[in-house]
Design a protein around this motif. Sequence first.
Motif, mmCIF file in Angstrom:
data_model
loop_
_atom_site.group_PDB
_atom_site.id
_atom_site.type_symbol
_atom_site.label_atom_id
_atom_site.label_comp_id
_atom_site.label_asym_id
_atom_site.label_seq_id
_atom_site.Cartn_x
_atom_site.Cartn_y
_atom_site.Cartn_z
ATOM 1 N N GLN A 34 73.471 -10.149 6.786
ATOM 2 C CA GLN A 34 73.800 -9.170 8.191
ATOM 3 C C GLN A 34 74.865 -9.520 8.825
ATOM 4 O O GLN A 34 75.095 -8.719 9.459
ATOM 5 C CB GLN A 34 72.677 -10.701 8.532
ATOM 6 N N ILE A 35 76.123 -9.061 7.300
ATOM 7 C CA ILE A 35 76.967 -8.842 7.834
ATOM 8 C C ILE A 35 78.434 -7.206 7.491
ATOM 9 O O ILE A 35 77.490 -7.237 6.076
ATOM 10 C CB ILE A 35 77.959 -9.836 8.062
ATOM 11 N N MET A 36 78.140 -6.569 7.848
ATOM 12 C CA MET A 36 79.233 -5.645 7.309
ATOM 13 C C MET A 36 80.177 -4.888 7.583
ATOM 14 O O MET A 36 80.370 -5.195 9.114
ATOM 15 C CB MET A 36 77.929 -4.249 7.709
ATOM 16 N N GLU A 37 80.590 -4.804 6.723
ATOM 17 C CA GLU A 37 82.289 -4.356 7.480
ATOM 18 C C GLU A 37 83.594 -3.195 6.632
ATOM 19 O O GLU A 37 82.958 -3.467 5.201
ATOM 20 C CB GLU A 37 83.479 -5.658 7.275
ATOM 21 N N LEU A 38 83.136 -2.260 6.398
ATOM 22 C CA LEU A 38 83.909 -1.018 6.025
ATOM 23 C C LEU A 38 85.562 -0.905 5.701
ATOM 24 O O LEU A 38 85.953 -1.872 7.251
ATOM 25 C CB LEU A 38 83.688 0.361 6.697
ATOM 26 N N VAL A 39 86.378 -0.449 5.275
ATOM 27 C CA VAL A 39 87.653 -0.270 5.199
ATOM 28 C C VAL A 39 87.934 0.862 4.840
ATOM 29 O O VAL A 39 87.327 1.598 4.068
ATOM 30 C CB VAL A 39 87.775 -1.151 4.261
ATOM 31 N N ALA A 40 88.899 1.446 5.673
ATOM 32 C CA ALA A 40 89.112 2.788 5.573
ATOM 33 C C ALA A 40 91.036 3.273 5.829
ATOM 34 O O ALA A 40 91.295 2.786 6.093
ATOM 35 C CB ALA A 40 88.768 4.150 6.799
ATOM 36 N N VAL A 41 91.329 3.799 4.266
ATOM 37 C CA VAL A 41 92.476 3.845 4.046
ATOM 38 C C VAL A 41 92.904 5.241 4.129
ATOM 39 O O VAL A 41 92.675 6.083 3.183
ATOM 40 C CB VAL A 41 92.488 3.394 2.686
ATOM 41 N N ASP A 42 93.884 6.042 4.959
ATOM 42 C CA ASP A 42 94.873 7.207 4.508
ATOM 43 C C ASP A 42 95.556 6.861 3.796
ATOM 44 O O ASP A 42 96.004 6.510 2.929
ATOM 45 C CB ASP A 42 95.330 7.423 6.020
ATOM 46 N N LYS A 43 96.317 8.157 3.595
ATOM 47 C CA LYS A 43 96.353 8.586 2.376
ATOM 48 C C LYS A 43 97.983 7.783 2.412
ATOM 49 O O LYS A 43 98.714 8.543 1.049
ATOM 50 C CB LYS A 43 97.117 10.311 1.899
ATOM 51 N N VAL A 44 98.695 7.606 3.611
ATOM 52 C CA VAL A 44 99.874 7.122 3.022
ATOM 53 C C VAL A 44 99.646 5.482 3.552
ATOM 54 O O VAL A 44 100.637 4.763 3.552
ATOM 55 C CB VAL A 44 100.710 6.793 4.654
ATOM 56 N N GLY A 45 98.498 4.861 3.579
ATOM 57 C CA GLY A 45 98.560 3.139 3.252
ATOM 58 C C GLY A 45 97.897 2.342 3.821
ATOM 59 O O GLY A 45 97.809 1.005 4.309
ATOM 60 N N ASN A 46 97.957 3.417 5.394
ATOM 61 C CA ASN A 46 97.381 2.296 6.608
ATOM 62 C C ASN A 46 95.690 2.158 6.252
ATOM 63 O O ASN A 46 95.225 2.581 6.339
ATOM 64 C CB ASN A 46 97.248 4.134 7.627
ATOM 65 N N VAL A 47 95.718 1.178 7.122
ATOM 66 C CA VAL A 47 94.413 0.605 6.963
ATOM 67 C C VAL A 47 93.737 0.198 8.144
ATOM 68 O O VAL A 47 94.476 -0.295 8.473
ATOM 69 C CB VAL A 47 93.942 -1.010 5.956
#
Length: 924
Positions: free
Chosen positions: A876-889
């Motif tokens: 029931q829980i979902m968490e996405l992680v997006a990382v850009d090309k300089v490492g910002n999370v």
Amino acid sequence: MTSVLGIAVLALALSELTVAFVPIGGGTSTHISITGTALLQKVTETCQAVAEAAGHEFKPTGSSPEELVQACLGPTATGEVSGAKFHSALQQVYMQNGLVDRDFVNSAPHHFNSEAFLEGRGLIMEGMVAIKANIREENFQAAREMLGRILHTLQDFYSHSNWVELGYTEPYINLIRPDLPLENLADVDTATCRDCASGTCPNSILPNILNEKKLTSGYMGIFSAAKPKGKCSHGGEADLTSAADPRGGINKDERRLDNVALHTAAVNAATAASLQLLEDIRLAAGDNAFLRMMGIARSSVVCFVIDTTGSMSDDIDEARAVVYEIIDSKKGTQDEPSEYILVPFSDPDFGPMIRTTDPDEMKREISNLKARGGGDPPEMCLSGLQLALTGSPAYSHIYVFTDATAKDISLKDTIIALVRSSKSTVSFFMTGVTGRRRRSLRASSFEDYRDLALASGGQAIQVSKRQLPEATDVILDTSTSALVTVLQRARNLGKEETFPFTLDESLKNITIYITGKSITFTLSNPAGVTQSHSETSGKLGTIQTVGNLRRIRLNADMQTGTWKIHIKTNQPYTLKITGQSTITFIYDFVESFKGPHPGYAVLSGRPQGGQPATLMLSVLGRKGPSSINVEDVGLVTVSGPETISNSTTTDMGNGDILVTVESVPEGEFVVFLRGTDKVSNSNFQRQSTTQMSVSKVIIQAVVDSSLEPGKAFNLTFSVMTQGSDGQYSIDARNDKNFPMSFPHNIILTSGEYSNATLTITPPADTPSGTDVTLTMEVKSSNGVDSNYVVLRFSVVTKITDFVPPVCEVVSVLAGDCPRDMSQCGHFQWQLSASLTDGNGTGIESVSLRQGDGTLSYTPLTAPVIMANYTASCCSQIMELVAVDKVGNVGKCYHSIEPSAGPPSLTLSLPLWLCLLASVFVTRL
């Protein structure tokens, strides 16, 4: 939060009641204990996530490094598993954390003193950018060193500012998020403290500062008592401003009767903040890379340095066969290498260095090696070896294949410095050296390779090309996990001599190596059973002779206790005895430093001559340090008449030992250790492999920032000698051949430091995250005395994008999910979200942080990335992680749990507003 070296020095400080440590209220916390708590918790979380994702059970049998590594590696961790690399990685972080108090003692930003909030956050952000760039380039040691430094600065914020006095219990997330402003800072004209005549008032912050939630920190004066009017002081005997009105101080470094609650709050906040920073790095790097940075990997690293000139085709074929055998025979076991490194060389070329964790890629790369060219000039062997030493992890085993002398023999001293710094072992496989024409900068020979091998604890094996396949069994022996050295000796002039050595119950796959010519020997076990050199298969083991190498593999049922090997020859030879065991030790030569927070620093060069030598030594056992009893630690000469220097030891707990050797042996020496394994109640002995010696030359240099591509960087260094006055030569090299300028000579007066500057300029096209190793040597005019320093720089492109990606939930379909969870497996829910990076560098990766469903997304090159998630109603829980090309999370969280609101609820939030998981903070 006093800075000291590891948990070991924590106990030392307690015992000596130093100024920087006041043990009231049942103990206290240091930078090291806070860092250790956070690191161990984050490593454990990451190991558990990796194990669960692979379908493995994560269940450590104990809390020791060995047991954590064993559980983390999962079912592949069959056989001996050593926690040495993990322990070594922890110590590197701890050491750099502590050095902030030595190298930047008077820098306000490094400690958040004197209200230097923007500058302090700038250091943290610069460090985080460097760490993420280093991890991308697999420069894990540079990442660890920077991590230790910025954790110190981050932790100091909570001790040196009034954050906890303001009532805050959670970390100040803005310190690791430069896109968020630092707000409500007290300006320089705002008074912040009332006078405290006793110097230990419970809370001297002015009421209006507390009411208005103004952020301030104490002013620190090491050399001056000046501070702005009305400002708080740091406090303590070392702070000269603490005697100026308003008197006292607000630091919470120590636990005192007047500040127990504030100290505890600062420790808890600093630990939670350390966890936040580590989590950000983990998300940017990925779980596997994060664990590799922390030394969680199978122990073995296979590194080949191979001559590719025309006469080397047979040698290349044999190296290729060995690599294939290692890959195919050790796959799926603990002995499977964690990394493969290949460096080709010829003349005038060497490199590039090829690194991979993929065995199939290593097969392709070594299959592509071809012997090219003709003639027989000496080769760029040491240049290739330099690349291998600077690019491979510490404690690596490096194998060099060549049939020529070294053209670049001028690098010999640099290679020895790198060997001593990395503690890596180098073995040479020489075919057909005799008769080759030399055309080197100075006449080199097989003896140069022998010197380098001996200095590193490796082998110098000389065989014909036809015999080479038989000699490479040494590589199979040493490319294994948990390898330890029981004994190593060398003799420049052979004679009849007996060497005793102790074999313990934990040892497996014990092998004896003897290199030399015209040698006879007799081996005997504790029961008096003997086997001579002429018995190829006897009661004690099997003997293989090839070229100048004799390899004796003891039988698996060998008897524990004191063995002896009696050697008779009039020729030079080396003796080495190895085995597999988790009972081992790591060590560093250290020196103490003074200041407000005294501690110990690792020596980058050789220990100082004419003075006692100090080592910090950590012992690891099968069930952690508690399963080991250390009885004797000393320094022993390897070559010539054997001299053992005894020592005094202080047990610091947790397996850490402070060792002081009053009389250091002359010439080259190694560390020798004896003790008892409590698991089997058997005696053991271990020896370090890297040879060391003392010097009267001292070099001091500190790398205080990263390099920027295309910009010159000035490194100020200081040199002193306790020996003769006069002119000393300076030689400096870096492994990337970046342009450098420095004085080649310096005039020294005994007992006085002289300063000089080295300038290094990375080219404008240097990739961000490149790791540069600088080796500098200072030598007396007669060449009798010298010392070196090995420094690491990170080249980091200036970053202007600090804004993380943004997530917007477009739709959630969860209406069919039943409230009766016993039926949840028959239903699914879906979520659709858009991901954008605004005007940033672009999103590089999207991954699932929480949830057991399926994630898919459109190409990452699109301006708007659509992510689709489908899961069982049981998850029931979902968490996405997006990382850009300089490492910002950025993280995007959604829950369909009834307690979280109606199932149809959607979130439309920037990622930095996503919910933060609660963290349970424990004390180490």
